[in-house]
Design a protein around this motif. Structure first.
Motif, short mmCIF file in Angstrom:
data_model
loop_
_atom_site.label_atom_id
_atom_site.label_comp_id
_atom_site.label_asym_id
_atom_site.label_seq_id
_atom_site.Cartn_x
_atom_site.Cartn_y
_atom_site.Cartn_z
N UNK A 1 6.13 -29.96 28.87
CA UNK A 1 6.77 -29.18 27.82
C UNK A 1 6.08 -29.37 26.48
N UNK A 2 5.50 -30.50 26.24
CA UNK A 2 4.87 -30.76 24.98
C UNK A 2 3.50 -30.10 24.88
N UNK A 3 2.73 -30.20 25.94
CA UNK A 3 1.33 -29.80 25.83
C UNK A 3 0.97 -28.55 26.63
N UNK A 4 1.63 -28.30 27.70
CA UNK A 4 1.21 -27.19 28.54
C UNK A 4 1.86 -25.88 28.16
N UNK A 5 2.95 -25.93 27.48
CA UNK A 5 3.64 -24.69 27.11
C UNK A 5 2.93 -24.07 25.91
N UNK A 6 2.72 -22.83 25.96
CA UNK A 6 2.13 -22.19 24.77
C UNK A 6 3.12 -22.27 23.61
N UNK A 7 2.59 -22.41 22.44
CA UNK A 7 3.43 -22.49 21.27
C UNK A 7 4.07 -21.13 21.03
N UNK A 8 5.32 -21.13 20.75
CA UNK A 8 6.01 -19.89 20.44
C UNK A 8 5.82 -19.57 18.98
N UNK A 9 5.52 -18.39 18.76
CA UNK A 9 5.36 -18.01 17.36
C UNK A 9 6.69 -17.53 16.83
N UNK B 1 9.92 -37.89 34.33
CA UNK B 1 10.31 -37.62 32.94
C UNK B 1 9.08 -37.53 32.05
N UNK B 2 8.14 -38.44 32.23
CA UNK B 2 6.91 -38.41 31.43
C UNK B 2 6.14 -37.14 31.72
N UNK B 3 6.06 -36.78 33.01
CA UNK B 3 5.32 -35.59 33.40
C UNK B 3 5.96 -34.34 32.81
N UNK B 4 7.27 -34.25 32.89
CA UNK B 4 7.96 -33.09 32.33
C UNK B 4 7.79 -33.03 30.82
N UNK B 5 7.87 -34.20 30.19
CA UNK B 5 7.69 -34.25 28.75
C UNK B 5 6.30 -33.76 28.37
#
Length: 108
Positions: free
Chosen positions: A99-107, A92-96
């Protein structure tokens, strides 16, 4: 005393006369040999008592072993559950983090 002429007559006389039978037996059978049946009975009784003692000890030992195995099994189940919970938490921590840091921010 009757006249005994054959072995059969002697056997029949001894069967009917306990005192004579005991006397002849004591003459013909050595004392050491005569004591063997009683000694064997004592030995058999002692062996049975010892066997029963060992049997009881084995039963108690196996019951103790079963109890220890149940305890170990329960302890292992608890450890496995804890490890499963810990792994789930780490996932859960890893997935969080993903999703929090590795995903590029959507504009927007």
């Amino acid at each position: 005393m009757p006249i005994i002429e054959t072995v059969e007559q002697l056997a029949e006389f001894l069967e009917q006369n306990e005192e004579w039978r005991r006397r002849i037996y004591s003459i013909l059978v050595p004392r050491e040999l005569a004591r063997l049946p009683a000694e064997f009975d004592e030995f058999r009784t002692e062996v049975r008592r010892e066997f029963e003692s060992v049997r009881t000890e084995m039963r108690e030992g196996f019951e103790q072993l079963r109890a220890e195995m149940r305890e170990n099994s329960e302890r292992m189940e608890r450890k496995i559950q804890r490890n499963t919970d810990d792994i789930a938490e780490l996932k859960g921590i890893s997935l969080e983090q993903y999703y929090r840091f590795d995903q590029p921010l959507r504009e927007a």
